[in-house]
Design an enzyme around this catalytic site. Sequence first.
Site, PDB file in Angstrom:
ATOM      1  N   ARG A 123    -129.478  95.167  20.831  1.00 26.72           N
ATOM      2  CA  ARG A 123    -128.304  95.601  20.063  1.00 26.72           C
ATOM      3  C   ARG A 123    -127.319  94.472  19.806  1.00 26.72           C
ATOM      4  O   ARG A 123    -126.508  94.541  18.896  1.00 26.72           O
ATOM      5  CB  ARG A 123    -127.583  96.722  20.809  1.00 26.72           C
ATOM      6  CG  ARG A 123    -128.442  97.956  21.096  1.00 26.72           C
ATOM      7  CD  ARG A 123    -127.747  98.854  22.090  1.00 26.72           C
ATOM      8  NE  ARG A 123    -127.550  98.142  23.370  1.00 26.72           N
ATOM      9  CZ  ARG A 123    -126.763  98.586  24.360  1.00 26.72           C
ATOM     10  NH1 ARG A 123    -126.082  99.718  24.186  1.00 26.72           N
ATOM     11  NH2 ARG A 123    -126.653  97.903  25.480  1.00 26.72           N
ATOM     12  N   GLN A 128     -98.469  87.915  27.114  1.00 28.50           N
ATOM     13  CA  GLN A 128     -98.733  87.765  25.683  1.00 28.50           C
ATOM     14  C   GLN A 128    -100.166  87.317  25.486  1.00 28.50           C
ATOM     15  O   GLN A 128    -100.698  86.545  26.289  1.00 28.50           O
ATOM     16  CB  GLN A 128     -97.770  86.717  25.092  1.00 28.50           C
ATOM     17  CG  GLN A 128     -97.937  86.450  23.605  1.00 28.50           C
ATOM     18  CD  GLN A 128     -96.853  85.536  23.063  1.00 28.50           C
ATOM     19  OE1 GLN A 128     -95.675  85.777  23.259  1.00 28.50           O
ATOM     20  NE2 GLN A 128     -97.252  84.470  22.376  1.00 28.50           N
ATOM     21  N   ASN A 183    -102.644  85.493  22.516  1.00 28.53           N
ATOM     22  CA  ASN A 183    -102.615  84.741  21.263  1.00 28.53           C
ATOM     23  C   ASN A 183    -104.012  84.682  20.666  1.00 28.53           C
ATOM     24  O   ASN A 183    -105.010  84.660  21.400  1.00 28.53           O
ATOM     25  CB  ASN A 183    -102.112  83.318  21.491  1.00 28.53           C
ATOM     26  CG  ASN A 183    -100.677  83.274  21.982  1.00 28.53           C
ATOM     27  OD1 ASN A 183     -99.928  84.232  21.814  1.00 28.53           O
ATOM     28  ND2 ASN A 183    -100.296  82.164  22.586  1.00 28.53           N
ATOM     29  N   ARG A 188    -105.402  71.519  17.595  1.00 27.89           N
ATOM     30  CA  ARG A 188    -104.152  72.167  18.008  1.00 27.89           C
ATOM     31  C   ARG A 188    -103.748  71.644  19.383  1.00 27.89           C
ATOM     32  O   ARG A 188    -104.519  71.706  20.326  1.00 27.89           O
ATOM     33  CB  ARG A 188    -104.322  73.691  18.029  1.00 27.89           C
ATOM     34  CG  ARG A 188    -104.707  74.300  16.676  1.00 27.89           C
ATOM     35  CD  ARG A 188    -104.828  75.822  16.781  1.00 27.89           C
ATOM     36  NE  ARG A 188    -105.344  76.418  15.557  1.00 27.89           N
ATOM     37  CZ  ARG A 188    -104.598  76.863  14.543  1.00 27.89           C
ATOM     38  NH1 ARG A 188    -103.275  76.755  14.620  1.00 27.89           N
ATOM     39  NH2 ARG A 188    -105.156  77.392  13.466  1.00 27.89           N
ATOM     40  N   HIS A 235    -100.062  70.822  23.981  1.00 25.37           N
ATOM     41  CA  HIS A 235     -98.879  71.618  24.223  1.00 25.37           C
ATOM     42  C   HIS A 235     -98.666  71.892  25.710  1.00 25.37           C
ATOM     43  O   HIS A 235     -99.622  72.009  26.483  1.00 25.37           O
ATOM     44  CB  HIS A 235     -98.995  72.955  23.482  1.00 25.37           C
ATOM     45  CG  HIS A 235     -99.151  72.803  22.000  1.00 25.37           C
ATOM     46  ND1 HIS A 235     -99.837  73.703  21.243  1.00 25.37           N
ATOM     47  CD2 HIS A 235     -98.700  71.843  21.143  1.00 25.37           C
ATOM     48  CE1 HIS A 235     -99.817  73.328  19.965  1.00 25.37           C
ATOM     49  NE2 HIS A 235     -99.136  72.189  19.884  1.00 25.37           N
ATOM     50  N   LYS A 262    -102.299  79.625  30.884  1.00 23.63           N
ATOM     51  CA  LYS A 262    -103.159  80.153  29.827  1.00 23.63           C
ATOM     52  C   LYS A 262    -104.586  80.302  30.326  1.00 23.63           C
ATOM     53  O   LYS A 262    -105.089  79.452  31.063  1.00 23.63           O
ATOM     54  CB  LYS A 262    -103.159  79.205  28.620  1.00 23.63           C
ATOM     55  CG  LYS A 262    -101.810  79.001  27.974  1.00 23.63           C
ATOM     56  CD  LYS A 262    -101.873  77.948  26.885  1.00 23.63           C
ATOM     57  CE  LYS A 262    -100.510  77.688  26.268  1.00 23.63           C
ATOM     58  NZ  LYS A 262    -100.555  76.584  25.274  1.00 23.63           N
ATOM     59  N   HIS A 281    -102.473  71.400  27.017  1.00 19.43           N
ATOM     60  CA  HIS A 281    -103.656  72.036  26.444  1.00 19.43           C
ATOM     61  C   HIS A 281    -103.806  71.666  24.969  1.00 19.43           C
ATOM     62  O   HIS A 281    -102.837  71.638  24.211  1.00 19.43           O
ATOM     63  CB  HIS A 281    -103.539  73.563  26.558  1.00 19.43           C
ATOM     64  CG  HIS A 281    -104.647  74.303  25.890  1.00 19.43           C
ATOM     65  ND1 HIS A 281    -104.460  75.140  24.815  1.00 19.43           N
ATOM     66  CD2 HIS A 281    -105.975  74.308  26.143  1.00 19.43           C
ATOM     67  CE1 HIS A 281    -105.627  75.644  24.442  1.00 19.43           C
ATOM     68  NE2 HIS A 281    -106.560  75.154  25.219  1.00 19.43           N
ATOM     69  N   TYR A 321    -106.140  83.329  23.730  1.00 14.74           N
ATOM     70  CA  TYR A 321    -105.406  82.892  24.909  1.00 14.74           C
ATOM     71  C   TYR A 321    -104.763  84.107  25.572  1.00 14.74           C
ATOM     72  O   TYR A 321    -104.113  84.909  24.904  1.00 14.74           O
ATOM     73  CB  TYR A 321    -104.247  81.967  24.578  1.00 14.74           C
ATOM     74  CG  TYR A 321    -104.395  80.935  23.495  1.00 14.74           C
ATOM     75  CD1 TYR A 321    -104.191  79.592  23.778  1.00 14.74           C
ATOM     76  CD2 TYR A 321    -104.669  81.287  22.181  1.00 14.74           C
ATOM     77  CE1 TYR A 321    -104.262  78.631  22.783  1.00 14.74           C
ATOM     78  CE2 TYR A 321    -104.752  80.339  21.182  1.00 14.74           C
ATOM     79  CZ  TYR A 321    -104.546  79.005  21.492  1.00 14.74           C
ATOM     80  OH  TYR A 321    -104.613  78.058  20.499  1.00 14.74           O
ATOM     81  N   GLU A 365     -90.909  74.896  24.753  1.00 17.23           N
ATOM     82  CA  GLU A 365     -92.241  74.411  24.379  1.00 17.23           C
ATOM     83  C   GLU A 365     -92.157  72.959  23.915  1.00 17.23           C
ATOM     84  O   GLU A 365     -91.253  72.578  23.161  1.00 17.23           O
ATOM     85  CB  GLU A 365     -92.804  75.271  23.244  1.00 17.23           C
ATOM     86  CG  GLU A 365     -94.158  74.834  22.727  1.00 17.23           C
ATOM     87  CD  GLU A 365     -95.324  75.369  23.526  1.00 17.23           C
ATOM     88  OE1 GLU A 365     -96.451  74.902  23.294  1.00 17.23           O
ATOM     89  OE2 GLU A 365     -95.092  76.240  24.377  1.00 17.23           O
ATOM     90  N   ASP A 419     -97.312  68.754  15.477  1.00 17.24           N
ATOM     91  CA  ASP A 419     -98.161  68.016  16.413  1.00 17.24           C
ATOM     92  C   ASP A 419     -98.267  66.546  16.011  1.00 17.24           C
ATOM     93  O   ASP A 419     -98.315  65.658  16.867  1.00 17.24           O
ATOM     94  CB  ASP A 419     -99.553  68.647  16.486  1.00 17.24           C
ATOM     95  CG  ASP A 419     -99.542  69.996  17.195  1.00 17.24           C
ATOM     96  OD1 ASP A 419     -98.563  70.295  17.898  1.00 17.24           O
ATOM     97  OD2 ASP A 419    -100.518  70.753  17.035  1.00 17.24           O
TER      98      ASP A 419
END
Length: 212
Positions: free
Chosen positions: A23, A47, A49, A59, A62, A72, A119, A132, A143, A169
């Site tokens: 399946r 949260q 993400n 990305r 951070h 995270k 990260h 995340y 941040e 960035d």
Amino acid sequence: MQARELAVRDAFEFTPRTFPDARGMFVAPYQEEHFVAAVGHPLRLAQSNHSRSRRGTLRGLHFADVPPGQAKYVYCPSGAALDVVVDLRVGSPTFGAWDCVRLDSVAFRAIYLPEGVGHAFVALEDDTVVSYLCSTAYNPAAEHGIHPLDPALGLPWPAGLEPLLSDKDAAAPTLAEAEAAGLLPGYADCAVWYERLRTTAAAARAGATGAT
């Protein structure tokens, strides 16, 4: 589920079992029992993400102020990404060190990044989805970022893959510039925070046991 600590202290890779059949496939990317056994406390979820990226999108790098920081738990439900963790905690035995894990929708490996650790990831395929689980909500004022192409870090971005960065960035400082500006978290502050999380979790378990 298997867990191993990465070259960055307090960061872990988790590899769950996958169950393919005619399946399709089933997998549990996050399993609290195995997470607690490795890390020492549950992941507080404030949260979640979700990002979708074209091939070459980079990305990061951070991180957030500690306390409380933002831990995270990261995995890739579709496509593939090279996920990188960098120790940005001043005074850490592994300060400046990095490690990387390929995250994809085949093995469903995940990375846990504790508070204070940097990260970043690069999408290896078009339409790569990265999810995340975050311990705190996004706080723009707390941040920060380090330029992911800082040559002093020498991060292992794949050769021949032209990185696509956001304006934010691309304008981020180097590691040396961020350290000189006092932006980086301190390892001592992070260690106190980790111990607080473990102590709180232990007290909760003891209270639950006593209640029964």
